[in-house]
Design a protein around this motif. Structure first.
Motif, PDB file in Angstrom:
ATOM      1  N   PRO A  41      63.045  41.178  43.564  1.00  0.00           N
ATOM      2  CA  PRO A  41      64.176  40.319  43.910  1.00  0.00           C
ATOM      3  C   PRO A  41      64.812  40.681  45.247  1.00  0.00           C
ATOM      4  O   PRO A  41      65.478  39.837  45.861  1.00  0.00           O
ATOM      5  N   GLU A  42      64.601  41.924  45.713  1.00  0.00           N
ATOM      6  CA  GLU A  42      65.212  42.336  46.980  1.00  0.00           C
ATOM      7  C   GLU A  42      64.447  41.798  48.184  1.00  0.00           C
ATOM      8  O   GLU A  42      65.055  41.392  49.179  1.00  0.00           O
ATOM      9  N   THR A  43      63.127  41.806  48.111  1.00  0.00           N
ATOM     10  CA  THR A  43      62.327  41.358  49.248  1.00  0.00           C
ATOM     11  C   THR A  43      61.802  39.935  49.075  1.00  0.00           C
ATOM     12  O   THR A  43      61.284  39.349  50.036  1.00  0.00           O
ATOM     13  N   GLY A  44      61.918  39.382  47.866  1.00  0.00           N
ATOM     14  CA  GLY A  44      61.393  38.053  47.615  1.00  0.00           C
ATOM     15  C   GLY A  44      59.878  38.006  47.635  1.00  0.00           C
ATOM     16  O   GLY A  44      59.275  36.952  47.882  1.00  0.00           O
ATOM     17  N   ALA A  45      59.249  39.151  47.357  1.00  0.00           N
ATOM     18  CA  ALA A  45      57.795  39.228  47.371  1.00  0.00           C
ATOM     19  C   ALA A  45      57.251  39.285  45.945  1.00  0.00           C
ATOM     20  O   ALA A  45      57.907  39.796  45.031  1.00  0.00           O
ATOM     21  N   PHE A  46      56.045  38.779  45.784  1.00  0.00           N
ATOM     22  CA  PHE A  46      55.365  38.760  44.491  1.00  0.00           C
ATOM     23  C   PHE A  46      54.101  39.602  44.596  1.00  0.00           C
ATOM     24  O   PHE A  46      53.382  39.546  45.601  1.00  0.00           O
ATOM     25  N   PHE A  47      53.817  40.377  43.556  1.00  0.00           N
ATOM     26  CA  PHE A  47      52.657  41.260  43.537  1.00  0.00           C
ATOM     27  C   PHE A  47      51.885  41.043  42.237  1.00  0.00           C
ATOM     28  O   PHE A  47      52.480  40.852  41.177  1.00  0.00           O
ATOM     29  N   MET A  48      50.553  41.131  42.323  1.00  0.00           N
ATOM     30  CA  MET A  48      49.736  40.886  41.140  1.00  0.00           C
ATOM     31  C   MET A  48      48.428  41.651  41.233  1.00  0.00           C
ATOM     32  O   MET A  48      47.844  41.798  42.322  1.00  0.00           O
ATOM     33  N   ARG A  49      47.983  42.157  40.085  1.00  0.00           N
ATOM     34  CA  ARG A  49      46.663  42.791  39.973  1.00  0.00           C
ATOM     35  C   ARG A  49      45.988  42.217  38.736  1.00  0.00           C
ATOM     36  O   ARG A  49      46.551  42.244  37.646  1.00  0.00           O
ATOM     37  N   VAL A  50      44.787  41.690  38.924  1.00  0.00           N
ATOM     38  CA  VAL A  50      44.043  41.059  37.833  1.00  0.00           C
ATOM     39  C   VAL A  50      42.641  41.644  37.776  1.00  0.00           C
ATOM     40  O   VAL A  50      41.936  41.678  38.795  1.00  0.00           O
ATOM     41  N   VAL A  51      42.246  42.105  36.604  1.00  0.00           N
ATOM     42  CA  VAL A  51      40.872  42.535  36.368  1.00  0.00           C
ATOM     43  C   VAL A  51      40.213  41.471  35.502  1.00  0.00           C
ATOM     44  O   VAL A  51      40.764  41.079  34.458  1.00  0.00           O
ATOM     45  N   PHE A  52      39.058  40.974  35.924  1.00  0.00           N
ATOM     46  CA  PHE A  52      38.435  39.877  35.181  1.00  0.00           C
ATOM     47  C   PHE A  52      36.919  40.011  35.169  1.00  0.00           C
ATOM     48  O   PHE A  52      36.309  40.622  36.055  1.00  0.00           O
ATOM     49  N   ALA A  53      36.332  39.467  34.117  1.00  0.00           N
ATOM     50  CA  ALA A  53      34.876  39.392  34.011  1.00  0.00           C
ATOM     51  C   ALA A  53      34.418  38.114  34.713  1.00  0.00           C
ATOM     52  O   ALA A  53      34.852  37.017  34.344  1.00  0.00           O
ATOM     53  N   PRO A  54      33.552  38.205  35.723  1.00  0.00           N
ATOM     54  CA  PRO A  54      33.199  37.024  36.521  1.00  0.00           C
ATOM     55  C   PRO A  54      32.170  36.101  35.885  1.00  0.00           C
ATOM     56  O   PRO A  54      31.894  35.021  36.438  1.00  0.00           O
ATOM     57  N   ASP A  55      31.611  36.494  34.739  1.00  0.00           N
ATOM     58  CA  ASP A  55      30.652  35.646  34.028  1.00  0.00           C
ATOM     59  C   ASP A  55      29.521  35.188  34.948  1.00  0.00           C
ATOM     60  O   ASP A  55      29.169  34.009  35.005  1.00  0.00           O
ATOM     61  N   GLY A  56      28.980  36.155  35.688  1.00  0.00           N
ATOM     62  CA  GLY A  56      27.836  35.838  36.541  1.00  0.00           C
ATOM     63  C   GLY A  56      28.200  35.275  37.899  1.00  0.00           C
ATOM     64  O   GLY A  56      27.311  35.050  38.734  1.00  0.00           O
TER      65      GLY A  56
END
Length: 284
Positions: A41-56
């Motif tokens: 909320p201070e910088t107005g930035a969003f952060f995300m980390r996603v681990v996923f199976a790419p299914d080929g």
């Protein structure tokens, strides 16, 4: 089973980011295995980390397709196959406890990395207790009037070895502003104190003079400002009036080892995202 991929991103916060990322993966048959996010909320930035199976799905193809979303949302992002290990260069001076610990954790598979080289301003004979089998050791001595030449040789070695991450494992030389800038977001230092207090030399002796009841260590990214870089990890240990400066140094070695190892492991697993002068760390 297809090797999972890891997507990390940061961008200005707005509605619909998670929906866009999730839809992108769903439409390509990918299965999300783990997801973490944070709105600052201070910088107005969003952060995300996603681990996923790419299914080929091919990682390069996914990167090319994701570019449209990344450009639209002004993202700073990576999409990486964890099986493609980071190449890590370890810099050290006389104290060898952090160096020995990192090599041990690497040998037993706890730190999934390739060591591109170990570099010291002292000769290999300084470390009789360490087995450098399978590791390239480079002695780059430095003096006040040879610092620029030594750093030029160091930078050339970083480039020629394809080094991704540099770790200062009690490397008791201050990097120049120029080299620190080249390594922005790629160089992790272990400082033998709980920053922002007790900066500079002999922090345990400073702490003893002040009669502190806790000592600590800090792993942080290196910047041109001494001991001011974004902090990744810290830890502390309680002490008492009975502890001498030597006791503090002994206890501090244990803290330094575990703090540096945790910080490096999180960086290897793409869990550390820069947030201005701070970091967002998606711990496991």
């Amino acid at each position: 089973m297809t090797q999972p991929l890891t997507l990390t991103l940061s961008c200005p916060d707005r509605r619909g980011i998670v929906a866009k990322v999730s839809a992108f993966l769903f439409e390509r048959g990918c299965n999300i295995l783990d997801a973490q996010q944070y709105d600052d909320p201070e910088t107005g930035a969003f952060f995300m980390r996603v681990v996923f199976a790419p299914d080929g799905q091919d990682a390069d193809a996914l990167r090319a397709q994701f570019m449209a979303i990344a450009d639209e949302l002004a993202m700073r992002w990576t999409l990486r196959d964890p099986s493609q290990r980071y190449r890590v260069m370890i810099l050290t001076s006389k104290s060898d406890h952090c160096l020995a610990d990192l090599i041990y954790r690497w040998r037993i598979g706890e730190l999934a990395m390739d060591i591109s080289a170990v570099v010291s301003n002292h000769p290999e004979q300084t470390y009789p207790a360490i087995d450098f089998t399978g590791i390239d050791f480079h002695h780059l001595p430095v003096a006040r009037d040879t610092k620029l030449e030594q750093e030029a040789a160091l930078w050339a070695l970083i480039q020629s070895t394809g080094t991704d991450i540099v770790v200062l494992a009690r490397y008791m030389q201050v990097l120049s502003d120029g080299l620190a800038a080249k390594l922005e977001g790629r160089c992790i230092n272990i400082h033998h104190s709980f920053l922002p207090g007790f900066k500079g030399a002999r922090p345990y002796h400073q702490a003893h003079v002040r009669g502190v009841k806790l000592i600590g260590a800090t792993a942080h990214y290196v910047t041109g400002d001494l001991d001011e870089g974004p902090i990744i990890e810290q830890d502390v240990e309680r002490i008492s009036h009975r502890d001498s400066p030597d006791d503090l140094v002994r206890k501090g070695r244990d803290i330094e080892r575990r703090v540096l190892a945790r910080a490096l492991r999180w960086r290897l697993e793409d869990r550390v995202l820069l947030n201005g002068r701070k970091t967002v760390v998606f711990t496991d």
